[in-house]
Design an enzyme around this catalytic site. Sequence first.
Site, PDB file in Angstrom:
ATOM      1  CE  LYS A  22      -4.130  -2.701 -16.893  1.00 52.89           C
ATOM      2  NZ  LYS A  22      -2.735  -2.317 -16.577  1.00 52.89           N
ATOM      3  CG  ASN A  23      -2.034  -4.899 -20.230  1.00 55.69           C
ATOM      4  OD1 ASN A  23      -1.929  -3.987 -19.404  1.00 55.69           O
ATOM      5  ND2 ASN A  23      -2.042  -6.170 -19.866  1.00 55.69           N
ATOM      6  CB  CYS A 118       1.445  -4.302  -9.656  1.00 54.97           C
ATOM      7  SG  CYS A 118      -0.247  -3.767  -9.937  1.00 54.97           S
ATOM      8  NE  ARG A 123       5.631  -6.111 -13.662  1.00 54.45           N
ATOM      9  CZ  ARG A 123       4.354  -5.803 -13.859  1.00 54.45           C
ATOM     10  NH1 ARG A 123       3.675  -6.405 -14.801  1.00 54.45           N
ATOM     11  NH2 ARG A 123       3.750  -4.899 -13.137  1.00 54.45           N
ATOM     12  CG  ASP A 308      -1.941  -9.890 -16.425  1.00 57.65           C
ATOM     13  OD1 ASP A 308      -1.157  -9.945 -15.470  1.00 57.65           O
ATOM     14  OD2 ASP A 308      -1.859  -9.032 -17.322  1.00 57.65           O
ATOM     15  NE  ARG A 400      -2.084   0.498 -11.902  1.00 59.07           N
ATOM     16  CZ  ARG A 400      -1.447  -0.664 -12.060  1.00 59.07           C
ATOM     17  NH1 ARG A 400      -1.484  -1.584 -11.121  1.00 59.07           N
ATOM     18  NH2 ARG A 400      -0.774  -0.904 -13.156  1.00 59.07           N
TER      19      ARG A 400
END
Length: 422
Positions: A22-23, A118, A123, A308, A400
């Site tokens: 995903k990232n 999120c 961040r 993560d 997600r």
Amino acid sequence: MDSIVVTGGAELRGEIPIAGAKNACLTLMPATLLSESPLTLTNAPRLSDIATMTSLLRSLGVEVASLQDGRVLSLSSHALDSHVADYNIVRKMRASILVLGPLLARTGHAVVSLPGGCAIGARPVDLHLRGLEALGAELELRDGYVHASAAGGLKGGKVEFPVASVGATENVLMAATLAKGTTVIENAAKEPEIVDLADCLRRMGARIEGDGTRCITVEGVDTLSGATHPVVTDRIELGTYMLAPAICGGEVECLGGRMDLLGAFIEKLDEAGVSVEQTERGLKVRRRGDRVRAVDVTTEPFPGFPTDLQAQMMALLCTADGTSTLHETIFENRFMHAPELTRMGARIEVHGGTAKVHGVERLKGAPVMATDLRASVSLILAGLAAEGDTVVNRVYHLDRGYENVESKLGAVGARIERVKEE
């Protein structure tokens, strides 16, 4: 909202295919903004975040086609008609900020809303902005938007990050490919997603060296061409499914898995009593005994233990022999899953960025609520090991980052189902 119901106690056996990252995909998609020629991404994951990035790119005039049941994305930005990334789309996902660098490099202008996502800490995007300023960008924060301009084009320069940031490294790396002259990025992030982006950009004609190290050098070029690029395996999905047989027993082969993507994580699994074997098709995982052993974990930038995977690892350690300590050094506020695990009988003490996890004999099913993406899947993992039914609510976070989690786990023997909202 949908919920996931897990009935614990079943051992898992079989194969789980691991999707593209995903990232990585969320970074590769904005790279299309750098060229008028088409960019094709294969091994793309089918996730709501990918749909959000698709919507954002289309709002800028990018043509995006989803092929082969969503596994292939064809993108073309030959007819860009906007340089404004609107709040109504950007607010849904922090990765939206990654259009800033390539949009600025290609058009000389970008107006991008400050992002959302999120709620796991501030961040901030200051490192992104600082890096682009080093390439000659003029920036102004106004009404919740970043207004960026580079009327004469970006120029190569030295970018030195005070801390390694994956997103900031990606944004500056993309922008630097079209900057005039040489860009040196010091204290760059080293994650596999950075290397994957650099590989894609090189396929498009970029001149990049040093990716995967703390110093990346980019020689700017006048234009980039199109390319076809496979998205790298999702190491976070990989690590998550590796924990499934570790927490409830059995043996699972994670197809497409590679040791080099998760070295520090695999070392901790071995220390805890979990066997990981590289096969021709992926990674085969099994627990060596009836229970795992307590281990201490500190999250770190790659190649350290990934933040993560911290929530998922906590779920495993809730049933370990002994007391484990988890130190979260990347994001503040990332122990919001601990109270929900406690509802299932876990014994967890949180003090700032440290959590002590005292292993219990058995978790018990309970209704719990997902607070963010990784927390949601940690509760599902805990449910696999729990006695009775665990109902995980607010699983829109889950969608997600994980595609068809109930199908993938169900195929290897988990008793899991999605309950649709009435």
